[in-house]
Design an enzyme around this catalytic site. Structure first.
Site, mmCIF file in Angstrom:
data_model
loop_
_atom_site.group_PDB
_atom_site.id
_atom_site.type_symbol
_atom_site.label_atom_id
_atom_site.label_comp_id
_atom_site.label_asym_id
_atom_site.label_seq_id
_atom_site.Cartn_x
_atom_site.Cartn_y
_atom_site.Cartn_z
ATOM 1 N N HIS A 83 0.849 -1.193 0.000
ATOM 2 C CA HIS A 83 0.000 0.000 0.000
ATOM 3 C C HIS A 83 0.879 1.235 0.000
ATOM 4 O O HIS A 83 1.850 1.320 0.755
ATOM 5 C CB HIS A 83 -0.909 0.047 1.234
ATOM 6 C CG HIS A 83 -1.709 1.307 1.303
ATOM 7 N ND1 HIS A 83 -2.863 1.486 0.572
ATOM 8 C CD2 HIS A 83 -1.514 2.474 1.987
ATOM 9 C CE1 HIS A 83 -3.349 2.691 0.800
ATOM 10 N NE2 HIS A 83 -2.549 3.307 1.655
ATOM 11 N N ASP A 164 -15.665 2.360 7.689
ATOM 12 C CA ASP A 164 -14.595 3.269 7.312
ATOM 13 C C ASP A 164 -15.004 4.141 6.130
ATOM 14 O O ASP A 164 -14.676 5.332 6.091
ATOM 15 C CB ASP A 164 -13.326 2.494 6.965
ATOM 16 C CG ASP A 164 -12.240 3.418 6.442
ATOM 17 O OD1 ASP A 164 -11.742 4.237 7.235
ATOM 18 O OD2 ASP A 164 -11.928 3.363 5.243
ATOM 19 N N ARG A 171 -14.982 12.707 7.523
ATOM 20 C CA ARG A 171 -13.717 13.349 7.860
ATOM 21 C C ARG A 171 -13.287 14.316 6.779
ATOM 22 O O ARG A 171 -12.721 15.379 7.060
ATOM 23 C CB ARG A 171 -12.628 12.287 8.078
ATOM 24 C CG ARG A 171 -12.818 11.470 9.351
ATOM 25 C CD ARG A 171 -11.910 10.256 9.361
ATOM 26 N NE ARG A 171 -10.517 10.638 9.196
ATOM 27 C CZ ARG A 171 -9.634 9.922 8.508
ATOM 28 N NH1 ARG A 171 -9.994 8.802 7.915
ATOM 29 N NH2 ARG A 171 -8.384 10.327 8.406
ATOM 30 N N SER A 186 -7.990 3.721 9.033
ATOM 31 C CA SER A 186 -8.686 3.732 7.747
ATOM 32 C C SER A 186 -7.953 2.865 6.731
ATOM 33 O O SER A 186 -8.551 2.034 6.042
ATOM 34 C CB SER A 186 -8.798 5.171 7.230
ATOM 35 O OG SER A 186 -9.405 5.212 5.950
ATOM 36 N N LYS A 190 -8.936 -1.776 5.833
ATOM 37 C CA LYS A 190 -9.181 -2.369 4.510
ATOM 38 C C LYS A 190 -8.099 -3.377 4.152
ATOM 39 O O LYS A 190 -8.393 -4.425 3.560
ATOM 40 C CB LYS A 190 -9.269 -1.260 3.462
ATOM 41 C CG LYS A 190 -10.482 -0.344 3.639
ATOM 42 C CD LYS A 190 -10.633 0.637 2.510
ATOM 43 C CE LYS A 190 -9.626 1.751 2.555
ATOM 44 N NZ LYS A 190 -9.856 2.709 3.660
#
Length: 425
Positions: A83, A164, A171, A186, A190
């Site tokens: 990621h 989320d 947010r 967050s 995932k």
């Protein structure tokens, strides 16, 4: 019996939320029992007061439990994912996923679309004719189990950490994005929910990144590594530089073309370096002893790329979209390119149509910027420095305004490292 007001007050006053409070408020918010304005107030209290490691881990677990958790434990090959927190010209997922698959891992990569000046992996891949981001879990499993493919890059389903998704939308419009615990939970809710066995995080830091300071990036990386480790996912994070764009392109189809150069054994040195560095980290976390440089050199990575694109409906031989209009920015003087600002390049590419201002906006696949030099390169007065691409030529003035201070010609800069640090549990 819990109440939203009690939970808000507890955090507002600097208290540590109990596991029961966290479980209840996330579940009640997902079901609509806790109103948006109440969750917004709680998010602001978290921004102000922070969360302990235990609170953050429990918050992340509650986010995961709000939906389904995928399980690829039955696959023969180990699973590992990557990621990135996002940057300008960050096309690394495109060559990296098939490269790691070519070395023997299964890569379930859930990715997103771009917003603002940072590009999204799905936007890049959707520039390929026929390619589909939305596939079923069963189809994911089939592709990952196929040793000739072994990699999937797709959108997260609506039932993956739905709490989320709702909280992120709040947010974004309530000034509560800048919270390390909320950012970490967050991202990691995932990633943990997708069922990967190992994870490598690429945390960008610098002008073109979400986090501008090394200390902030280190704090986020540490929080995410802790969350992954606590959840039983082998996790490591690299801190990587994002003051200068990665590679020589920023824009969807332009970045796909550059990724193909890397898969063919060429490409810009910084893109190749980061791709191989992350590949080695992913393979180490997956317990695979293989040299990814060999898989690039002998064509196996390209074979897996073509199979990966085809498996999701894409045509790897189709021509990529090209913008109808271009404009060239030339070097104003001769000398050494001393600076090329990632944020300015990203904003200009966004204004040309490569990005979106709001979720749901469309993008121009051919829009973006080609860079003909990087800091340290010698340039000649009047030679091309940047080429701007767009289907809407009326966007050129705004893009050029963004580029007004994007570069400087002068003294050669000191060589800057691409890898700024490594965080482990």
């Amino acid at each position: 019996m819990h109440s939203a007001v009690d939970v808000i007050r507890a955090k507002r006053d600097g208290g540590e939320l109990s596991d029961a409070q966290i479980d209840w408020v996330v579940d009640a918010f997902t079901r609509g029992e806790v109103a948006d304005e109440q969750m917004s107030a709680l998010a602001m209290a978290i921004v102000w007061r922070g969360m302990t490691r235990r609170e953050t881990a429990r918050w992340t677990a509650a986010m995961i439990d709000s939906g389904k958790r995928l399980d690829f434990g039955d696959l023969v090959r180990p699973t590992v994912d990557k990621h990135s927190t996002g940057g300008v010209g960050d096309k690394i997922t495109l060559p990296l996923s098939p490269l790691v698959a070519a070395c023997g891992a299964s890569v379930p990569q859930l990715s997103g679309r771009g917003l603002g000046h940072t590009g999204g992996t799905l936007d890049k891949l959707e520039a390929i004719s026929g390619w589909q981001a939305d596939i079923s879990v069963d189809r994911m499993r089939e592709i990952l189990a196929d040793p000739t493919v072994g990699a999937v890059v797709c959108a997260a389903g609506a039932d993956l950490a739905p709490a989320d998704k709702r909280l992120y939308a709040l947010r974004d419009v309530t000034g509560t994005v800048e919270s390390i615990p909320l950012i970490a939970s967050s991202i990691m809710s995932k990633k943990i929910a997708e069922g990967t066995g190992a994870l490598v995080l690429d945390v960008k830091v610098g002008r073109g990144a979400f986090l501008k300071q090394l200390g902030q990036a280190r704090e986020l990386a540490t929080a995410m590594v802790e969350l992954g480790t606590d959840a039983g996912v082998r996790t490591v994070a690299l801190l990587t530089a994002m003051d200068t764009p990665l590679g020589l392109t920023a824009g969807n189809a332009l970045e796909v073309a550059e990724s193909l150069e890397v898969l063919a054994g060429g490409g810009p040195a910084d893109v190749v370096e980061l791709t191989l560095t992350l590949a080695r980290e992913m393979l180490a976390q997956a317990g695979i002893d293989a040299d990814p440089a060999e898989a690039l050199a002998d064509g196996r990575a390209m074979d897996h790329w073509r199979a990966m694109i085809s498996a999701q409906g894409g045509d790897p031989d189709a021509p990529l979209p090209r913008a109808r209009h271009t404009e060239v920015v030339t070097a104003p003087s001769s000398g050494t390119l001393a600076r090329l600002d990632a944020l300015d390049i990203g904003i200009a590419a966004w204004r040309l149509g490569a990005g979106r201002a709001r979720q749901g906006d469309s993008v121009q696949f051919g829009a973006g910027i080609e860079m003909h030099a990087k800091p340290g390169d010698t340039v000649t007065a009047g030679s091309p420095l940047l080429t701007l691409h767009t289907d809407t030529p009326e966007a050129f003035p705004a893009a050029l305004e963004a580029l007004r201070d994007a570069f400087a010609i002068g003294t050669a800069p000191e060589p800057a490292p691409l890898i700024l640090g490594r965080i482990t549990a």
